[in-house]
Design a protein around this motif. Structure first.
Motif, PDB file in Angstrom:
ATOM      1  N   ILE A  65      -0.658   3.778   1.447  1.00 34.64           N
ATOM      2  CA  ILE A  65       0.545   3.701   0.647  1.00 34.64           C
ATOM      3  C   ILE A  65       1.737   4.286   1.657  1.00 34.64           C
ATOM      4  O   ILE A  65       2.997   3.461   1.359  1.00 34.64           O
ATOM      5  N   ASP A  66       1.530   5.243   2.541  1.00 35.26           N
ATOM      6  CA  ASP A  66       2.774   5.722   3.354  1.00 35.26           C
ATOM      7  C   ASP A  66       3.233   4.833   4.291  1.00 35.26           C
ATOM      8  O   ASP A  66       4.382   4.797   4.769  1.00 35.26           O
ATOM      9  N   ALA A  67       2.141   3.789   4.721  1.00 31.39           N
ATOM     10  CA  ALA A  67       2.889   3.183   5.999  1.00 31.39           C
ATOM     11  C   ALA A  67       3.068   1.617   5.576  1.00 31.39           C
ATOM     12  O   ALA A  67       3.736   0.919   6.440  1.00 31.39           O
ATOM     13  N   SER A  68       2.865   1.267   4.211  1.00 31.80           N
ATOM     14  CA  SER A  68       3.206  -0.030   4.015  1.00 31.80           C
ATOM     15  C   SER A  68       4.206  -0.275   2.786  1.00 31.80           C
ATOM     16  O   SER A  68       4.079   0.462   1.955  1.00 31.80           O
ATOM     17  N   PRO A  69       5.522  -0.911   3.196  1.00 32.65           N
ATOM     18  CA  PRO A  69       6.657  -1.164   2.148  1.00 32.65           C
ATOM     19  C   PRO A  69       5.888  -1.753   0.891  1.00 32.65           C
ATOM     20  O   PRO A  69       6.326  -1.341  -0.359  1.00 32.65           O
ATOM     21  N   LEU A  70       5.068  -2.810   0.961  1.00 38.86           N
ATOM     22  CA  LEU A  70       4.441  -3.408  -0.335  1.00 38.86           C
ATOM     23  C   LEU A  70       3.781  -2.509  -1.087  1.00 38.86           C
ATOM     24  O   LEU A  70       3.751  -2.701  -2.318  1.00 38.86           O
ATOM     25  N   LEU A  71       2.912  -1.508  -0.463  1.00 43.81           N
ATOM     26  CA  LEU A  71       2.190  -0.540  -1.430  1.00 43.81           C
ATOM     27  C   LEU A  71       2.731   0.841  -1.488  1.00 43.81           C
ATOM     28  O   LEU A  71       2.362   1.709  -2.209  1.00 43.81           O
ATOM     29  N   GLY A  72       4.202   0.832  -1.085  1.00 45.38           N
ATOM     30  CA  GLY A  72       4.841   2.119  -1.291  1.00 45.38           C
ATOM     31  C   GLY A  72       5.009   2.675  -2.572  1.00 45.38           C
ATOM     32  O   GLY A  72       5.263   3.875  -2.927  1.00 45.38           O
ATOM     33  N   LYS A  73       5.006   1.627  -3.545  1.00 45.47           N
ATOM     34  CA  LYS A  73       5.368   2.310  -4.879  1.00 45.47           C
ATOM     35  C   LYS A  73       4.046   2.252  -5.590  1.00 45.47           C
ATOM     36  O   LYS A  73       4.179   2.522  -6.996  1.00 45.47           O
ATOM     37  N   CYS A  74       2.935   2.378  -5.223  1.00 45.74           N
ATOM     38  CA  CYS A  74       1.714   2.532  -5.669  1.00 45.74           C
ATOM     39  C   CYS A  74       1.531   3.863  -6.190  1.00 45.74           C
ATOM     40  O   CYS A  74       2.095   4.804  -5.366  1.00 45.74           O
ATOM     41  N   ASP A  75       1.076   4.504  -7.011  1.00 46.26           N
ATOM     42  CA  ASP A  75       0.857   5.875  -7.604  1.00 46.26           C
ATOM     43  C   ASP A  75      -0.474   6.212  -7.271  1.00 46.26           C
ATOM     44  O   ASP A  75      -1.322   5.332  -6.668  1.00 46.26           O
ATOM     45  N   GLU A  76      -0.725   7.537  -7.565  1.00 41.24           N
ATOM     46  CA  GLU A  76      -2.137   7.982  -7.221  1.00 41.24           C
ATOM     47  C   GLU A  76      -3.212   7.394  -7.916  1.00 41.24           C
ATOM     48  O   GLU A  76      -4.281   7.597  -7.453  1.00 41.24           O
ATOM     49  N   HIS A  77      -2.906   6.817  -9.008  1.00 37.99           N
ATOM     50  CA  HIS A  77      -3.873   6.207  -9.898  1.00 37.99           C
ATOM     51  C   HIS A  77      -4.663   4.990  -9.121  1.00 37.99           C
ATOM     52  O   HIS A  77      -5.679   4.403  -9.269  1.00 37.99           O
ATOM     53  N   SER A  78      -3.775   4.509  -7.970  1.00 36.66           N
ATOM     54  CA  SER A  78      -4.346   3.275  -7.364  1.00 36.66           C
ATOM     55  C   SER A  78      -5.135   3.799  -6.299  1.00 36.66           C
ATOM     56  O   SER A  78      -6.069   2.621  -5.844  1.00 36.66           O
ATOM     57  N   ILE A  79      -5.375   4.948  -5.817  1.00 37.08           N
ATOM     58  CA  ILE A  79      -6.061   5.414  -4.687  1.00 37.08           C
ATOM     59  C   ILE A  79      -7.562   5.190  -5.259  1.00 37.08           C
ATOM     60  O   ILE A  79      -7.904   5.622  -6.233  1.00 37.08           O
ATOM     61  N   SER A  80      -8.100   4.735  -4.158  1.00 43.31           N
ATOM     62  CA  SER A  80      -9.683   4.704  -4.555  1.00 43.31           C
ATOM     63  C   SER A  80     -10.105   2.937  -4.923  1.00 43.31           C
ATOM     64  O   SER A  80     -11.096   2.647  -5.068  1.00 43.31           O
ATOM     65  N   THR A  81      -9.072   2.437  -5.607  1.00 44.68           N
ATOM     66  CA  THR A  81      -9.177   0.832  -5.875  1.00 44.68           C
ATOM     67  C   THR A  81      -9.182   0.140  -4.702  1.00 44.68           C
ATOM     68  O   THR A  81      -8.616   0.402  -3.588  1.00 44.68           O
ATOM     69  N   PRO A  82     -10.124  -0.899  -4.690  1.00 43.92           N
ATOM     70  CA  PRO A  82     -10.127  -1.642  -3.388  1.00 43.92           C
ATOM     71  C   PRO A  82      -8.950  -2.416  -3.200  1.00 43.92           C
ATOM     72  O   PRO A  82      -7.886  -2.901  -3.923  1.00 43.92           O
ATOM     73  N   VAL A  83      -8.470  -2.264  -1.901  1.00 43.70           N
ATOM     74  CA  VAL A  83      -7.200  -2.395  -1.334  1.00 43.70           C
ATOM     75  C   VAL A  83      -6.948  -3.946  -1.414  1.00 43.70           C
ATOM     76  O   VAL A  83      -5.580  -4.443  -1.808  1.00 43.70           O
ATOM     77  N   ALA A  84      -7.776  -4.639  -1.426  1.00 45.95           N
ATOM     78  CA  ALA A  84      -7.616  -5.992  -1.484  1.00 45.95           C
ATOM     79  C   ALA A  84      -6.930  -6.332  -3.116  1.00 45.95           C
ATOM     80  O   ALA A  84      -6.109  -7.442  -3.240  1.00 45.95           O
ATOM     81  N   GLN A  85      -7.643  -6.049  -4.082  1.00 47.53           N
ATOM     82  CA  GLN A  85      -7.251  -5.939  -5.269  1.00 47.53           C
ATOM     83  C   GLN A  85      -5.636  -5.661  -5.476  1.00 47.53           C
ATOM     84  O   GLN A  85      -5.040  -6.091  -6.220  1.00 47.53           O
ATOM     85  N   VAL A  86      -5.366  -4.312  -4.926  1.00 48.16           N
ATOM     86  CA  VAL A  86      -4.214  -3.666  -5.209  1.00 48.16           C
ATOM     87  C   VAL A  86      -3.150  -4.673  -4.503  1.00 48.16           C
ATOM     88  O   VAL A  86      -1.869  -5.057  -5.113  1.00 48.16           O
ATOM     89  N   VAL A  87      -3.313  -5.146  -3.225  1.00 46.25           N
ATOM     90  CA  VAL A  87      -2.484  -6.198  -2.627  1.00 46.25           C
ATOM     91  C   VAL A  87      -2.356  -7.537  -3.322  1.00 46.25           C
ATOM     92  O   VAL A  87      -1.105  -7.853  -3.652  1.00 46.25           O
ATOM     93  N   ALA A  88      -3.432  -7.794  -4.212  1.00 49.39           N
ATOM     94  CA  ALA A  88      -3.448  -9.173  -4.749  1.00 49.39           C
ATOM     95  C   ALA A  88      -2.639  -9.016  -6.038  1.00 49.39           C
ATOM     96  O   ALA A  88      -1.800 -10.059  -6.420  1.00 49.39           O
ATOM     97  N   THR A  89      -2.453  -7.947  -6.616  1.00 48.61           N
ATOM     98  CA  THR A  89      -1.776  -7.602  -7.998  1.00 48.61           C
ATOM     99  C   THR A  89      -0.230  -7.408  -7.444  1.00 48.61           C
ATOM    100  O   THR A  89       0.459  -8.294  -8.022  1.00 48.61           O
TER     101      THR A  89
END
Length: 230
Positions: A65-89
């Motif tokens: 989350i800290d390193a990626s602008p795409l993922l920068g707006k993810c909240d703590e509830h997304s942590i531990s979710t498969p990263v491919a699923q988060v990026v796909a969304t």
């Protein structure tokens, strides 16, 4: 092409034509391993209109989350979710007209009929060699990304070209780099941050240009350099 797609891609159609945009929309890029470089690339591909298949079942981390602008707006509830699923969304939120697949099967069976290009990242040299060995029968351009920061390296296996990553050792490549006065450390453990973002964008733009050229003309962009290591 549907009316909503024609409107969405109007600027691109004016630049390289409706036929090329149709081929882009019918093409898929398979990305194996999501790090700061390939996540940014996936975002750019989605905006252009490429469909994307994502293969990475590791859990999302705070570092992602800290390193990626795409993922920068993810909240703590997304942590531990498969990263491919988060990026796909995230990609579908940006462009609902594309197709996004999350690959959960074996890698060699992840290639679909529309898969035009393969990109692998986020692994050490030995793991990348293993991927190359596994996919020798797959005849599409393959890009192997080493590193996740401004010291990244990309090695390309192109149909019709002699270079195959699986046929070379790390020492052979390092020797060839030294002969060409190039410096790269496969063991670099630099932790990426947003400070590296600009150069990741440069890589993303260059690779996107190559992918666009492959889809539109069937050959790689003229500025893609091939390294003869034999």
């Amino acid at each position: 092409m549907e009316v909503n797609q024609a409107k969405l891609y109007d600027r691109q159609i004016q630049i390289f034509g409706a036929d090329t945009q149709k081929r882009i929309s019918a093409s898929e890029v398979l990305i194996h391993g999501l790090n700061t470089v390939t996540t940014e690339m996936a975002k750019n591909l989605a905006l252009i209109g490429f469909s994307v298949a994502l293969c990475d079942d590791r859990p999302l981390t705070a570092q992602d989350i800290d390193a990626s602008p795409l993922l920068g707006k993810c909240d703590e509830h997304s942590i531990s979710t498969p990263v491919a699923q988060v990026v796909a969304t995230k990609l579908l939120e940006m462009n609902p007209c594309i197709r996004v697949r999350v690959v959960t099967d074996t890698l060699d069976s992840a290639f679909g009929e529309s898969t035009q290009v393969f990109v692998s990242a986020g692994q050490n040299f030995e793991a990348q060699v293993g991927v190359s060995s596994q996919l020798t029968h797959i005849n599409v351009p393959k890009f192997y990304v080493f590193g996740a920061n401004y010291r990244f390296l990309v090695l390309a296996e192109m149909p019709g070209k002699p270079f195959k990553l699986a046929e070379h050792t790390q020492e052979q490549l390092q020797t060839k780099f030294a002969e060409l006065d190039l410096q790269y450390d496969f063991n670099d453990t630099h932790t990426p941050s947003l400070d590296d973002f600009v150069l990741q964008c440069v890589f993303g733009a260059t690779l996107n240009q190559t992918l666009l050229s492959l889809v539109s003309s069937g050959r790689a962009a003229h500025n893609l350099m091939y390294l003869d290591v034999d």
